[in-house]
Scaffold this active site. Sequence first.
Site, PDB file in Angstrom:
ATOM      1  N   LYS A  54       4.912 -10.543   9.171  1.00 13.26           N
ATOM      2  CA  LYS A  54       4.326  -9.658  10.188  1.00 13.26           C
ATOM      3  C   LYS A  54       2.803  -9.764  10.127  1.00 13.26           C
ATOM      4  O   LYS A  54       2.123  -9.747  11.132  1.00 13.26           O
ATOM      5  CB  LYS A  54       4.748  -8.206   9.974  1.00 13.26           C
TER       6      LYS A  54
ATOM      7  N   GLN B 126     -10.335  -2.831   1.960  1.00 12.22           N
ATOM      8  CA  GLN B 126      -9.853  -3.552   3.140  1.00 12.22           C
ATOM      9  C   GLN B 126      -9.834  -2.697   4.398  1.00 12.22           C
ATOM     10  O   GLN B 126      -9.386  -3.149   5.444  1.00 12.22           O
ATOM     11  CB  GLN B 126      -8.478  -4.181   2.877  1.00 12.22           C
TER      12      GLN B 126
ATOM     13  N   MET C 292       0.840  -1.198   0.000  1.00 13.15           N
ATOM     14  CA  MET C 292       0.000   0.000   0.000  1.00 13.15           C
ATOM     15  C   MET C 292       0.876   1.249   0.000  1.00 13.15           C
ATOM     16  O   MET C 292       0.406   2.347   0.342  1.00 13.15           O
ATOM     17  CB  MET C 292      -0.920  -0.001   1.218  1.00 13.15           C
TER      18      MET C 292
ATOM     19  N   HIS D  84       9.361  -3.430   3.448  1.00 12.76           N
ATOM     20  CA  HIS D  84       8.949  -3.625   2.050  1.00 12.76           C
ATOM     21  C   HIS D  84      10.171  -3.908   1.166  1.00 12.76           C
ATOM     22  O   HIS D  84      10.138  -4.767   0.296  1.00 12.76           O
ATOM     23  CB  HIS D  84       8.245  -2.376   1.506  1.00 12.76           C
TER      24      HIS D  84
ATOM     25  N   GLN E 128      -2.787 -12.762   7.213  1.00 11.44           N
ATOM     26  CA  GLN E 128      -2.958 -12.412   5.794  1.00 11.44           C
ATOM     27  C   GLN E 128      -2.199 -13.408   4.909  1.00 11.44           C
ATOM     28  O   GLN E 128      -2.731 -13.901   3.906  1.00 11.44           O
ATOM     29  CB  GLN E 128      -2.431 -10.995   5.577  1.00 11.44           C
TER      30      GLN E 128
HETATM   31  P1  AMP Z   1       1.438  -3.043   3.471  1.00 14.74           P
HETATM   32  O1  AMP Z   1       2.009  -1.979   2.586  1.00 14.74           O
HETATM   33  O2  AMP Z   1       1.398  -2.681   4.918  1.00 14.74           O
HETATM   34  O3  AMP Z   1       0.135  -3.591   2.951  1.00 14.74           O
HETATM   35  O4  AMP Z   1       2.469  -4.252   3.411  1.00 14.74           O
HETATM   36  C1  AMP Z   1       2.874  -4.793   2.178  1.00 14.74           C
HETATM   37  C2  AMP Z   1       3.657  -6.043   2.437  1.00 14.74           C
HETATM   38  O5  AMP Z   1       4.797  -5.746   3.230  1.00 14.74           O
HETATM   39  C3  AMP Z   1       2.865  -7.115   3.196  1.00 14.74           C
HETATM   40  O6  AMP Z   1       3.157  -8.388   2.668  1.00 14.74           O
HETATM   41  C4  AMP Z   1       3.393  -6.970   4.591  1.00 14.74           C
HETATM   42  O7  AMP Z   1       3.286  -8.167   5.356  1.00 14.74           O
HETATM   43  C5  AMP Z   1       4.826  -6.617   4.336  1.00 14.74           C
HETATM   44  N1  AMP Z   1       5.429  -5.969   5.492  1.00 14.74           N
HETATM   45  C6  AMP Z   1       4.919  -4.936   6.210  1.00 14.74           C
HETATM   46  N2  AMP Z   1       5.715  -4.643   7.255  1.00 14.74           N
HETATM   47  C7  AMP Z   1       6.761  -5.517   7.195  1.00 14.74           C
HETATM   48  C8  AMP Z   1       7.920  -5.728   7.996  1.00 14.74           C
HETATM   49  N3  AMP Z   1       8.172  -4.989   9.069  1.00 14.74           N
HETATM   50  N4  AMP Z   1       8.764  -6.724   7.640  1.00 14.74           N
HETATM   51  C9  AMP Z   1       8.516  -7.486   6.550  1.00 14.74           C
HETATM   52  N5  AMP Z   1       7.437  -7.332   5.745  1.00 14.74           N
HETATM   53  C10 AMP Z   1       6.574  -6.363   6.072  1.00 14.74           C
END
Ligand code: AMP
Length: 278
Positions: free
Chosen positions: A148, A59, A28, A35, A152
């Site tokens: 994390k 979501q 996102m 990321h 999901q």
């Molecule tokens: P988001 O942008 O929050 O939807 O996250 C995108 C992806 O990055 C998802 O697969 C998350 O699980 C992953 N993600 C978010 N935070 C972390 C983190 N601290 N370490 C590893 N992956 C992460």
Amino acid sequence: MRMIVARTLADCRAQRRRLGRVALVPTMGALHAGHLSLIEVAKMRAEHVVVSIFVNPTQFGPTEDFNKYPRPLEQDLARCEEAGVDLIFNPSADEMYRPGVPDVIVELPSLSTVLEGKHRPGHFKGVCQVVAKLFNVVTPDLACFGRKDFQQLRILRAMTDALDFPIEIVGCPTLREPDGLAMSSRNQYLSPDERQRGLAISRGLFAAEAEFKRGINQTNRLITTIQKPILEHHLSIDYVAAVDPQTLKNVDVVTGPTILAVAARVGKTRLIDNVEVG
Ligand code: AMP
């Protein structure tokens, strides 16, 4: 190869056709080192990397932070370019959800009514809906998700299995700040005081992990250990749970892989984190 930014489905499909084996990293935006670590895994596993940047409205619950969710797009694009990403898919909400096209809902009730699903009704419907669409538009060979968000990850594996997407789902480790706080785009909402109190979550999880290593395997004791610093720092707990990573059912005694998971609010910010033991 220069990074390409596609904003429409048609352009994304056309650009993808020029690529060979592709790893997709759905995000996102508001990209942080967590990321970027997913992008690194993606690069190791495939010839080309596609990153989607889309704050998916379906979501978010009605009282959640959709409007104020950070959207530093230029910075995100620069980070992706530097990381060697080949293609960005950054559609508008109207492009993803074309007015007049009815919603298709993918539900996995046995996995999505507990933990996050219980506290964020409809959240996983939105996640499955957008990820299924991204899979169909990008047609990646594999897709990387962070542990994390372990629920999901579990749900998306199950969806991929159940709907026969020919896509490998890759789970990636949680990246943390040096003091232990799990990286999250939402950490930027925290005031310095909240940031300090938020540390209680990883401290509790690490303390329980250490206790497990000392031989304690009853989860009620591990859960009490996790709760202690969180309550001391006046966070409001949504749940502290010990669950089986496959079924997401509660575990009483750790006899195999078990996830210790927390969701708690610091002020208005909701944080989640987990560790695996067993
Ligand atoms: P988001 O942008 O929050 O939807 O996250 C995108 C992806 O990055 C998802 O697969 C998350 O699980 C992953 N993600 C978010 N935070 C972390 C983190 N601290 N370490 C590893 N992956 C992460």
